[in-house]
Design a protein around this motif. Structure first.
Motif, short mmCIF file in Angstrom:
data_model
loop_
_atom_site.label_atom_id
_atom_site.label_comp_id
_atom_site.label_asym_id
_atom_site.label_seq_id
_atom_site.Cartn_x
_atom_site.Cartn_y
_atom_site.Cartn_z
N UNK A 26 0.89 -1.26 -0.05
CA UNK A 26 -0.17 -0.02 -0.04
C UNK A 26 0.91 1.33 0.17
N UNK A 27 0.89 2.24 -1.18
CA UNK A 27 1.39 3.23 -1.09
C UNK A 27 0.60 4.38 -0.52
N UNK A 28 1.32 5.05 0.78
CA UNK A 28 0.53 5.90 1.73
C UNK A 28 0.94 7.41 1.17
N UNK A 29 0.02 8.23 1.09
CA UNK A 29 0.15 9.81 0.78
C UNK A 29 -0.23 10.31 2.34
N UNK A 30 1.00 10.96 2.85
CA UNK A 30 1.03 11.31 4.41
C UNK A 30 -0.11 12.21 4.81
N UNK A 31 -0.41 13.36 3.63
CA UNK A 31 -1.28 14.09 4.03
C UNK A 31 -2.84 13.34 4.22
N UNK A 32 -3.15 12.68 3.33
CA UNK A 32 -4.47 11.82 3.30
C UNK A 32 -4.35 11.19 4.69
N UNK A 33 -3.28 10.41 5.31
CA UNK A 33 -3.33 9.76 6.49
C UNK A 33 -3.64 10.58 7.63
N UNK A 34 -3.15 11.88 7.28
CA UNK A 34 -3.54 13.13 8.38
C UNK A 34 -4.58 13.58 8.33
N UNK A 35 -5.48 13.15 7.36
CA UNK A 35 -6.95 13.63 7.39
C UNK A 35 -7.14 14.99 6.37
N UNK B 247 -12.55 10.80 5.29
CA UNK B 247 -13.45 9.88 4.98
C UNK B 247 -13.24 8.67 4.31
N UNK B 248 -12.08 9.07 3.45
CA UNK B 248 -11.84 8.02 2.54
C UNK B 248 -10.44 6.92 2.82
N UNK B 249 -9.69 7.74 3.42
CA UNK B 249 -8.25 7.12 3.52
C UNK B 249 -8.07 6.73 4.98
N UNK B 250 -7.21 5.62 5.14
CA UNK B 250 -6.96 5.27 6.53
C UNK B 250 -6.19 6.40 7.23
N UNK B 251 -6.32 6.44 8.51
CA UNK B 251 -5.83 7.21 9.30
C UNK B 251 -4.38 6.69 9.92
N UNK B 252 -3.25 7.46 10.50
CA UNK B 252 -2.34 6.62 11.13
C UNK B 252 -2.59 5.88 12.00
N UNK B 253 -3.44 6.02 12.81
CA UNK B 253 -3.67 5.01 13.71
C UNK B 253 -4.09 3.73 13.21
N UNK B 254 -5.13 3.76 12.10
CA UNK B 254 -5.61 2.74 11.20
C UNK B 254 -4.62 1.86 10.59
N UNK B 255 -3.69 2.68 10.04
CA UNK B 255 -2.46 2.08 9.47
C UNK B 255 -1.39 1.60 10.27
N UNK B 256 -1.22 2.10 11.60
CA UNK B 256 -0.13 1.26 12.56
C UNK B 256 -1.04 -0.08 12.72
N UNK B 257 -2.23 -0.19 13.01
CA UNK B 257 -2.89 -1.34 13.56
C UNK B 257 -2.94 -2.22 12.46
N UNK B 258 -3.13 -1.92 11.19
CA UNK B 258 -3.23 -2.78 9.90
C UNK B 258 -1.79 -3.07 9.81
N UNK B 259 -0.69 -2.40 9.69
CA UNK B 259 0.76 -2.80 9.69
C UNK B 259 1.16 -3.79 10.60
N UNK B 260 0.78 -3.71 11.96
CA UNK B 260 1.11 -4.64 12.91
C UNK B 260 0.46 -5.99 12.54
#
Length: 346
Positions: free
Chosen positions: A122-131, A205-218
């Protein structure tokens, strides 16, 4: 991509299927590997106005793609393995990549990926992860959806019916993509404001947050997280300092926030007007093991010398058929579209 071009591509898939060219031309056209590109994965929607539908497939089509790949003898490998596979000329392999960090990748793609037991990136755009940040192509869609007529730079477009909305989107998209990116983003913001669409919360609304990415990644050892820049710009349209920051700082931020190394980059938009030799050099200097474009094509041994300019195969939502996937995996469409060239790295 214009609707006329969609028609040409659809006709090409039909011709390949009718002639069985995916069988007899594959030995000439097929590479030793390929990187598949996905965006949204979610159930089909009934909305008649979906101008970005090429960027989404159903979970059922993802399942078909993975089943067909296995049937045809492709091994699905982590993106980390691609450089070594190219160097050793070791095929036939696929890597799966998902751009932007959409929440539907977790909700609808992940169950399919786990059922098949395959690695993915998964390629993450940091602004999107920050909402925050601008998903301008979706903002344009929503502004037109909410309007009966749209006006931009002295030109008016009817947008009352689904067909009129499609025509307005195509015309505005082409105009805005051709110009400077600051003007593009300002124009879509203005259209949203006039239509009463709240663009500010779209990324959240559309993109995973940093908390969600941490949970998914782990939770998913099969997942590799890559960088998709800070703000998703068309890098080649900006100055070198800005491009360098987008490429390098996004790698640092993702690694710090998720506690995982970031070895791979996807260039936003990724066509020659958005990523070229300057961006390829910046990706190498930033320390990425690979960087992927949206230039269409399979991987050949010669790509081992161009790991910062790798092509991908777009799994397009407008062509969700077995015939289309057989053609894409055969490499035959790229033999034709690239006029026989294996490399497109300039």
């Amino acid at each position: 991509m214009s609707f006329s071009k969609h028609g040409v591509i659809a006709a090409g898939f039909r011709a390949i299927a009718a002639s069985r060219a995916e069988s007899w031309l594959a030995p000439l056209a097929r590479g030793i590997g390929a990187i598949l590109m996905f965006h949204h994965v979610r159930p089909a929607r009934a909305d008649p106005f979906q101008p970005n539908r090429l960027l989404e497939i159903t979970p059922e089509h993802l399942d078909l793609t993975l089943r067909l790949a296995r049937e045809l003898g492709w091994e699905i490998v982590p993106l980390d393995e691609v450089p070594e596979r190219l160097a050793r000329r070791k095929g036939r392999f696929l890597a799966l990549t998902f751009d932007d960090g959409y929440r539907d990748n977790r909700d609808h793609a992940l169950p399919v990926l786990r059922r098949h037991g395959v690695p993915w990136t998964m390629f993450v755009t940091t602004d999107y992860a920050s909402g925050r940040g601008s998903l301008w192509w979706l903002e344009l869609e929503e502004a037109i959806r909410a309007s009966g007529r749209v006006s931009l730079q002295g030109r008016d477009y009817a947008a009352g019916t689904p067909a009129e909305k499609e025509a307005a989107f195509r015309a505005l998209y082409a105009r805005l993509r051709a110009g400077p990116e600051p003007e593009l983003r300002a124009a879509t913001a203005s259209l949203c404001d006039r239509a009463g669409f709240d663009r500010a919360g779209l990324a959240g609304r559309l993109c995973l947050s940093w908390d969600e990415l941490r949970t998914l990644s782990a939770a998913d050892p099969a997942l590799t997280i890559g960088a998709h820049t800070l703000s998703h710009p068309m890098l080649a349209k900006g100055d070198e300092a800005a491009a360098c920051r987008e490429i390098a700082a996004s790698r640092t931020e993702i690694a710090e926030r998720l506690g995982r190394p970031v070895r791979h980059l996807a260039y936003p938009v990724g066509d020659p007007a958005s990523a070229g030799p300057r961006e390829f050099a910046l990706a190498r200097e930033a320390g990425y093991a690979t960087a992927v474009t949206t230039r269409p094509g399979h991987l050949f041994p010669e790509h081992a010398a161009h790991l910062a300019a790798l092509p991908r195969v777009s799994v397009n939502g407008l062509f969700q058929t077995e015939a289309a996937m057989r053609a894409l995996l055969s490499g035959v469409p790229f033999l034709l579209w690239n006029r026989g060239r294996r490399l497109n790295v300039a």
